[in-house]
Scaffold this motif. Structure first.
Motif, PDB file in Angstrom:
ATOM      1  N   ILE A  17       0.826  -1.217   0.000  1.00 25.88           N
ATOM      2  CA  ILE A  17       0.000   0.000   0.000  1.00 25.88           C
ATOM      3  C   ILE A  17       0.861   1.267   0.000  1.00 25.88           C
ATOM      4  N   ASP A  65       3.225   4.049  -2.209  1.00 26.44           N
ATOM      5  CA  ASP A  65       3.403   4.556  -3.567  1.00 26.44           C
ATOM      6  C   ASP A  65       4.848   5.033  -3.733  1.00 26.44           C
ATOM      7  N   CYS A  89       1.822  10.710  -3.095  1.00 26.56           N
ATOM      8  CA  CYS A  89       0.481  10.140  -2.929  1.00 26.56           C
ATOM      9  C   CYS A  89      -0.578  11.086  -3.513  1.00 26.56           C
ATOM     10  N   ARG A 126      -4.742   7.121  -7.804  1.00 24.59           N
ATOM     11  CA  ARG A 126      -4.039   6.897  -6.524  1.00 24.59           C
ATOM     12  C   ARG A 126      -3.581   5.445  -6.424  1.00 24.59           C
ATOM     13  N   GLY A 143      -1.486   4.363  -3.482  1.00 21.44           N
ATOM     14  CA  GLY A 143      -0.939   4.043  -2.172  1.00 21.44           C
ATOM     15  C   GLY A 143      -0.526   5.279  -1.429  1.00 21.44           C
ATOM     16  N   THR A 189      -5.659   8.666   2.953  1.00 23.71           N
ATOM     17  CA  THR A 189      -4.262   8.222   2.898  1.00 23.71           C
ATOM     18  C   THR A 189      -3.714   8.168   1.481  1.00 23.71           C
ATOM     19  N   THR A 207      -4.547   5.409  -0.367  1.00 17.67           N
ATOM     20  CA  THR A 207      -4.687   4.003  -0.786  1.00 17.67           C
ATOM     21  C   THR A 207      -6.057   3.861  -1.462  1.00 17.67           C
ATOM     22  N   ASN A 267      -8.792   2.869   1.405  1.00 17.32           N
ATOM     23  CA  ASN A 267      -9.194   3.875   2.396  1.00 17.32           C
ATOM     24  C   ASN A 267     -10.038   4.976   1.773  1.00 17.32           C
TER      25      ASN A 267
END
Lengths: 191, 381
Positions: free
Chosen positions: B189, B191, B195, B202, B204, B281, B283, B286
């Motif tokens: 998760i 990147d 981010c 997106r 991560g 976040t 991810t 999320n």
């Protein structure tokens, strides 16, 4: 502020025979779960049964040092010790709130959920949190637990600091209901 | 809220700077602190991170602490010092310290393993912060992963509501560690690029680090001391998603319940909220789950929403209090922090705010953690 009552208490003391977990977990579940988690779910479930509560309003756990066995598995892999593989499961189950979260998932408990990790003060903090919320009238019932495991490396570190290494597996149920209570819990104000 | 709870001091350290001044400047200019690893001892250099731009030695020199403390403690000391100073308090005499962390002193144990550092555990990192300020009447530590600091705020507020304390120091601190950089990496998760919360592309999060503390104070204490109230904590909610150890439910049940509880406690309606500082976040899971929860709370009338994690990275356990300080600054200065790095709408996500001047009265600040530990703070002028 309302009075707060103790309704159930279940503890596995060091040296107690290991309970039969088969009634609680499938073979697959048992394999995924370490001893700490099995003992936590078992004591929590026994305490709730004793209190006659299916889903408490809050699940609040104290753990002095957290899920250290999984932390060590992951650290070993990180440091290239014994060619240990780096497993996401070990990382996922290394966070301190693994215990409270697992209990909540099993119970379907969507209420307040918290974990305290502050050495010997962890359980007292969890109890104070539950007591305060019941006394304020925010919640009526709370499952409060104290769970710790020991590894040789952690025990060595604690002994060097003059702290006695101890495992914990204790679950209690607190409630605003005086009926059927074991005793009233006085204010836990810490100074 | 049945009791008036004032915020009389705030301190913050993150990738965008040390203190409210540097933080405000970065938030207004849209300057992110995310970049390659500089200070963390790690062989993993693939992922971008949000590091506090100071070495341990530099932090120690700034606050007169030992450079041998854990980075979590050093950042915590810097943030708490600013908060106490603003509140006009010399130290922690008579003031409980409630902190949130999960990493604690893991950075120290990474250097000594297979032996543990005596500074390893969460409690040790909080105790070191308390000791720097002359010790607290009691100190404790919340460890609910990425909502730890938000839950420290909630417990502290409850101590005031119940008359167990007049003033509390609450917040959290978390340094980067090789341990959780690899841990989040193993969960796939992270990147490698900056981010992009709520963006269709997106991929991560970027891990960040930092600390922030708030001084919460009862109305009677504020009057007695003649302290200045920066804002009030008008509500909060803690709920559990009870879905999965690390993933969030599709309908965002925990997040929804947390926000709903905060609104109810404050006696506010969804339309009273002027801005939401999202957990966001970056991810895929999320942001979709949080968007579902936001839509359940606000319906079609979504307030401006942004995630400041594109500035700081995900500061994990400290994010709840760091972002609460961002909200305080937004409230005081009258602006919405921009959603950086957002270009492409995702039907599964809310469309975030690109920021700008705004008169704000009520802000909702979300912090969600592994294990479905979801919390929401409501800060009002």
């Amino acid at each position: 502020m309302r009075p707060v009552y103790l309704h159930a208490r279940c503890e596995l003391k060091p040296g107690d025979p290991e309970p039969d977990f088969r009634s609680l977990f499938s073979v697959m579940e048992a394999r995924r779960m370490g001893r700490l988690l099995k003992r936590a779910v078992w004591t929590a479930s026994e305490a709730l049964k004793e209190a006659g509560i299916d889903v408490p309003d809050a699940v609040i756990i104290g753990t002095d040092y957290g899920c250290i066995e999984n932390s060590e598995f992951f650290l070993k892999a990180l440091k290239g010790i014994d060619d240990a593989p780096m497993k996401p499961t070990h990382f996922m189950q290394s966070t301190h709130n693994t215990i409270s979260s697992l209990i909540a998932i099993r119970l379907g408990a969507h209420g307040y959920n918290a974990t305290y990790s502050h050495r010997g003060r962890s359980f007292e903090s969890a109890l104070q949190d539950a007591w305060t919320q019941i006394a304020l009238g925010d919640i009526d019932t709370a499952l409060v637990g104290w769970f710790d495991e020991m590894t040789p490396a952690l025990a060595e570190s604690l002994i060097a600091q003059g702290i006695e290494p101890k495992e914990h597996a204790l679950a209690v149920v607190l409630s605003a209901n005086p009926e059927g209570a074991i005793e009233e819990i006085p204010s836990l104000r810490s100074e | 809220m049945d009791t008036l709870i004032h915020i009389t001091g705030a301190g913050v350290v993150s990738a965008v700077g040390c203190g409210q001044g540097e933080t405000l400047d970065a938030l207004r200019r849209g300057r992110s602190g995310i970049g390659p690893v500089r200070f963390l001892r790690t062989a993993e250099k693939t992922f971008l991170v949000g590091e506090v731009p100071l070495s341990n030695e530099e932090m120690a020199a700034r606050c007169g602490a030992s450079p041998d403390l854990s980075r979590t403690s050093l950042m915590g000391i810097l943030a708490l010092r600013e908060a106490l100073t603003e509140a006009g308090l010399p130290d922690l005499t008579g003031i409980p310290l409630i902190s949130g962390t999960t990493v604690g002193g893991m950075d120290k144990t990474e250097q000594t393993f297979p032996a543990y550092s005596p500074l390893h555990d969460c409690g040790a990192s909080t105790d070191a912060i308390a000791a720097h300020f002359g010790g607290a009447p009691f100190a404790t530590t919340l460890s609910t992963a990425c909502s730890s600091a938000a839950n420290a705020v909630i417990f502290g507020a409850n101590l005031i509501r119940s008359g167990q304390a007049d003033i509390v120091a609450v917040g959290g601190s978390e340094s980067l560690s090789d341990f959780h950089l690899h841990g989040f990496g193993s969960l796939m998760i992270l990147d490698t690029a900056p981010c992009r919360p709520f963006d269709a592309t997106r991929a991560g999060l970027n891990l960040g680090e930092g600390a922030a503390f708030l001084i919460l104070e009862s109305d009677a204490s504020v009057r007695r001391r003649g302290a200045a109230s920066l804002a009030v904590l008008s509500g909060f909610g803690n709920a559990c998603d009870a879905f999965h150890q690390t993933a969030s439910s599709e309908n965002g049940e925990g997040a929804f319940l947390a926000m709903q509880k905060a609104l109810r406690m404050a006696g506010l309606r969804p339309e009273d909220i002027d801005y939401v500082n999202a957990h966001g976040t970056g991810t895929p899971n999320n942001d979709a789950s949080e968007s579902a929860a936001l839509r359940r709370v606000f319906g079609d009338a979504l307030p401006p929403i942004s995630s400041t994690k594109a500035f700081t990275g995900h500061t994990t356990s400290a994010s709840g209090s760091i972002e609460a300080v961002f909200c305080l600054l937004a409230l005081r200065e009258g602006f919405i922090p921009a959603q950086l790095n957002w270009t492409t709408a995702d039907p599964a996500c809310i469309v975030p705010s690109l920021g700008g001047p705004a008169s704000l009265k009520h802000i909702l600040c979300n912090a969600f953690g592994f294990g479905g530990n979801d919390s929401s703070l409501l800060i009002s002028r």
